[in-house]
Design an enzyme around this catalytic site. Structure first.
Site, PDB file in Angstrom:
ATOM      1  NE  ARG A  23      -4.296  -1.333   0.208  1.00 17.96           N
ATOM      2  CZ  ARG A  23      -4.438  -2.425  -0.547  1.00 17.96           C
ATOM      3  NH1 ARG A  23      -3.494  -2.805  -1.379  1.00 17.96           N
ATOM      4  NH2 ARG A  23      -5.548  -3.134  -0.477  1.00 17.96           N
ATOM      5  CD  GLU A  58      -2.742   3.258  -5.008  1.00 13.89           C
ATOM      6  OE1 GLU A  58      -3.855   2.727  -5.190  1.00 13.89           O
ATOM      7  OE2 GLU A  58      -1.743   2.630  -4.647  1.00 13.89           O
ATOM      8  CG  HIS A 108      -3.336  -0.716  -6.531  1.00 10.78           C
ATOM      9  ND1 HIS A 108      -3.595  -0.042  -5.365  1.00 10.78           N
ATOM     10  CD2 HIS A 108      -3.481  -2.031  -6.239  1.00 10.78           C
ATOM     11  CE1 HIS A 108      -3.880  -0.917  -4.417  1.00 10.78           C
ATOM     12  NE2 HIS A 108      -3.813  -2.128  -4.924  1.00 10.78           N
TER      13      HIS A 108
HETATM   14  C1  GLV Z   1      -5.310  -5.048  -3.720  1.00 12.42           C
HETATM   15  O1  GLV Z   1      -4.657  -4.075  -3.534  1.00 12.42           O
HETATM   16  C2  GLV Z   1      -5.666  -5.971  -2.680  1.00 12.42           C
HETATM   17  O2  GLV Z   1      -5.521  -5.643  -1.488  1.00 12.42           O
HETATM   18  O3  GLV Z   1      -6.144  -7.057  -3.018  1.00 12.42           O
END
Ligand code: GLV
Ligand code: GLV
Length: 315
Positions: free
Chosen positions: A227, A256, A275
């Site tokens: 993250r 983001e 992402h």
């Molecule tokens: C994506 O970022 C997830 O947490 O699956």
């Protein structure tokens, strides 16, 4: 993905939010006031006020492994199970982390920009585009969950030496995969690659900041497919700009999407993906099916297939 929607449609009255942008909080509260279950993604904030507005709610099914957008403690307090999608995305996410590691090390994205820019005018230069090797280097993994383990397995395939730091030590994996547990300062000082695979929690926000970046080798590469906020992005910018570390590969940013004016985008020694860790057809499909099954199980009063707060069943 359609298959997952069809599955839900067969067992429930379903409303699908039609927009790509998430509903505003007040719209979400209004929608939640009449439903028995919700299927969310990481852009949807599920907090106390939303749960207060949803007296009938029997299940929250999150299409992700990360739950930082969901107040799981508040859900637990209300006895609402929270489904999520661990496992099915671990290999795909580690693939992207490793791809970013390799791109940053061997300067693939940077040199591709140069090619597309029409600058490849001399066929071969012995001293141009030199990067750093991946094989036989030390890979430091922070967070030894399923994705961290898959990252370690990829590193082993490249003859890397694997060290790790994690909330819980995993002696079982140490023996099986040849992993060595170290404290954080040792990991930062010894790793040629530091790869982050922990969840975002109040404790891990800015886990990698100026002090940590300064402990890394000037030849080291930071990889973040966890993250964005686990790294202090202003400190990362300075570290990359001033050469405290060599490069970074990021699948996640803070915020983001990354704003066009973010100074990180002015640097050549950072690779940024939008992402996409779990974004393979097969893995995303499996996530959608698991999220659908979690939702349906919750609606029918059955235990969820993958539940983040199984303590709700003990009450
Ligand atoms: C994506 O970022 C997830 O947490 O699956
Ligand atoms: C490079 O292209 C080589 O053949 O060594």
């Amino acid at each position: 993905m359609q298959e997952a929607l069809d599955l839900i449609d067969e067992s429930a009255d379903m409303e699908v939010w039609p927009d790509e942008n998430p509903p505003a909080p007040e719209v979400m509260r209004e929608k939640a006031s009449t439903v028995d279950g919700i299927l969310t993604n990481i852009m949807d904030r599920v907090d106390g006020p939303l749960l207060d507005a949803a007296p009938r709610l029997k299940v929250i099914s999150q299409l992700a492994v990360g739950l930082d957008n969901v107040d799981v403690a508040e859900a637990t307090r209300r006895g609402i199970p929270v489904g999520y999608t661990p496992g099915v995305l671990a290999k795909a996410t580690a693939d992207v982390a490793f791809a970013l590691l390799m791109s940053a090390a061997r300067r693939i994205s940077e040199s591709e920009r140069w090619v597309r820019d029409g600058q490849w005018t001399l066929a071969f230069h012995p001293l141009r585009w030199l990067g750093v090797d991946v094989h036989e280097k030390t890979l430091g993994i922070i967070g030894m969950g399923q994705i961290g383990l898959e990252m370690a397995r990829r590193g082993r395939g490249f003859d890397m030496n694997i060290i790790y730091h994690s909330r819980s030590r995993r002696p079982d994996l140490e023996a099986e995969y040849g992993l060595v547990y170290v404290d954080l300062p040792t990991l930062l000082a010894e790793s040629d690659f530091v790869s982050l695979h922990m969840p975002l929690t109040p404790e891990t926000r800015h886990y990698i900041g100026e002090a940590e970046l300064r402990q890394m080798k000037p030849t080291a590469i930071l990889v973040n497919a966890a993250r964005g906020p686990v790294v202090d992005s202003r400190a990362l910018y300075t570290a990359l700009k001033e050469g405290w570390i060599y490069a970074a590969g990021l699948d996640v940013t803070d915020p983001e999407p990354i704003p066009a004016a973010d100074p990180l985008l002015t640097l050549e020694n950072v690779v940024i993906a939008p992402h996409v860790g779990s974004a393979s057809l097969a893995s995303r499909g499996a996530m959608c099916m698991l999220a659908a099954r979690n939702l349906i199980a919750g609606l029918e009063g059955n235990p969820l297939v993958r539940c983040a707060n199984p303590e709700v069943y003990k009450a």
